[in-house]
Write an enzyme that holds these catalytic residues in place. Structure first.
Site, PDB file in Angstrom:
ATOM      1  N   SER A 133       1.254  -1.120  -0.371  1.00 10.91           N
ATOM      2  CA  SER A 133       0.021   0.109   0.000  1.00 10.91           C
ATOM      3  C   SER A 133       0.597   1.282  -0.047  1.00 10.91           C
ATOM      4  O   SER A 133       1.595   1.373  -1.306  1.00 10.91           O
ATOM      5  CB  SER A 133      -1.140  -0.005   0.935  1.00 10.91           C
ATOM      6  N   GLU A 178      -1.516  -2.525  -8.201  1.00 14.52           N
ATOM      7  CA  GLU A 178      -2.784  -2.587  -7.616  1.00 14.52           C
ATOM      8  C   GLU A 178      -3.350  -1.519  -6.629  1.00 14.52           C
ATOM      9  O   GLU A 178      -2.012  -0.467  -6.983  1.00 14.52           O
ATOM     10  CB  GLU A 178      -3.290  -3.686  -7.125  1.00 14.52           C
ATOM     11  N   HIS A 204      -4.240  -5.639  -2.032  1.00 12.62           N
ATOM     12  CA  HIS A 204      -5.390  -5.579  -0.540  1.00 12.62           C
ATOM     13  C   HIS A 204      -6.528  -6.808  -0.818  1.00 12.62           C
ATOM     14  O   HIS A 204      -7.415  -6.211   0.087  1.00 12.62           O
ATOM     15  CB  HIS A 204      -5.575  -3.956  -0.773  1.00 12.62           C
TER      16      HIS A 204
END
Length: 316
Positions: A119, A216, A281
């Site tokens: 992230s 992502e 995620h």
């Protein structure tokens, strides 16, 4: 360092290894931190928690303490000779605020160690690649819900840390070819929004040329992802990329709409692209090593590393 050059692998972990838990971005709920520490202890690791992991910035409650405190925590953890790995507690936002406060000469001098996160931690993966030349692990974080609740996420990370030769081939049960074919290159990637935001920053990677790009994101609508990919394309950052793997897109809207964006923006690159690759995620997220030479088979939905993610030498 170019995106086609493999990076230095740190040593795999051994039973009893001391690992530091840091929060370079957002604040961490104590109950989730404690649950994650229990899992690490169950792996016979010795986790130590940095001083400001549970802190909260007085003005900006989305930060785990001040930029200086978060940087100091990270610096101290990395430069502690007794620490074999530095694991992030969670993402959120904040790495870009603290990454340039770190003493990268001292971090480089401290030698290679295992680093894990995803992230917002994408910005640190990129910094380690460009400033240290160190391979890192895009994987579950200690206080993240998926790590706490999902056995597959736990097992794949544990295997990568202790027995990396057992996970040299990384496969997604749902992986399918958006563009068929095979490609070889050095792995890199993370959140698209962070990669786009890194453009023009000091020490930013010049391009993904020669690399296998694994991307992502979360909470980004289709038009925003279009904008980020278009920005990377316009900047020439995607010129010469060898292949692409698309991970999870939680809360980004209906997947068919996203798929159309990916086909439109990335299909013209003429390289193999695999979708639904199961990292990021999503539930049961796979651990993906960055900085290693590998082969991406879009048709089979596999990423096969030339060598294990971590080296044979063990640290105690």
């Amino acid at each position: 360092m170019t995106s086609s050059t493999p990076l230095t692998r740190p040593a795999r972990l051994a039973a009893g290894a001391r690992v530091a838990v840091v929060a370079p971005s957002g604040p961490v709920p104590d109950e989730r931190l404690q649950a994650g520490l229990d899992i690490l202890r169950g792996w016979d690791l010795d986790p130590v928690v940095a001083p400001h992991v549970l802190a909260r910035h007085a003005e900006f409650d989305y930060l785990a303490g001040t930029d200086a405190d978060r940087a100091a925590d990270f610096q101290a953890a990395w430069c502690d000779p007794d620490v074999a790995a530095v694991l992030c507690a969670r993402g959120g936002y904040g790495v870009q605020r603290m990454v340039d406060l770190l003493d990268w000469d001292a971090i480089r001098a401290a030698g290679p160690k295992v680093f894990v996160g995803y992230s917002d931690i994408t910005a640190l993966h990129e910094a380690f690649a460009t400033r240290v030349g160190l391979a890192t692990l895009h994987g579950p974080m200690v206080a993240a819900v998926d790590f706490l609740k999902n056995a597959r996420a736990q097992q794949h990370l544990r295997a990568t840390l202790f027995e990396p030769e057992s996970v040299r081939t990384i496969a997604s049960s749902e992986g399918t070819a958006l563009v068929p074919g095979r490609a070889r290159g050095v792995t890199l990637g993370g959140c698209v929004c962070l990669l786009a935001a890194d453009l023009g920053a000091p020490h930013a990677r010049a391009s993904a040329r020669g690399g296998l790009l694994l991307i992502e994101d979360i909470g980004e609508e289709a038009y925003r992802l279009d904008r980020m990919l278009t920005q990377l394309l316009r900047a020439g950052w995607l010129d010469g990329v060898a292949g692409i793997a698309l991970g999870s897109w939680v809360d980004c809207g209906p997947y068919e709409g996203l798929r159309a964006v990916f086909a439109d923006r990335l299909g013209g690159l003429g390289v193999p692209i695999v979708e639904r690759f199961g990292f990021g995620h999503c539930d049961g997220a796979l651990t993906i090593p960055f900085g290693l030479r590998a082969e991406l088979d879009a048709d089979a939905g596999t990423l096969t590393l030339d060598e294990p993610a971590l080296s044979q030498q063990t640290l105690h």
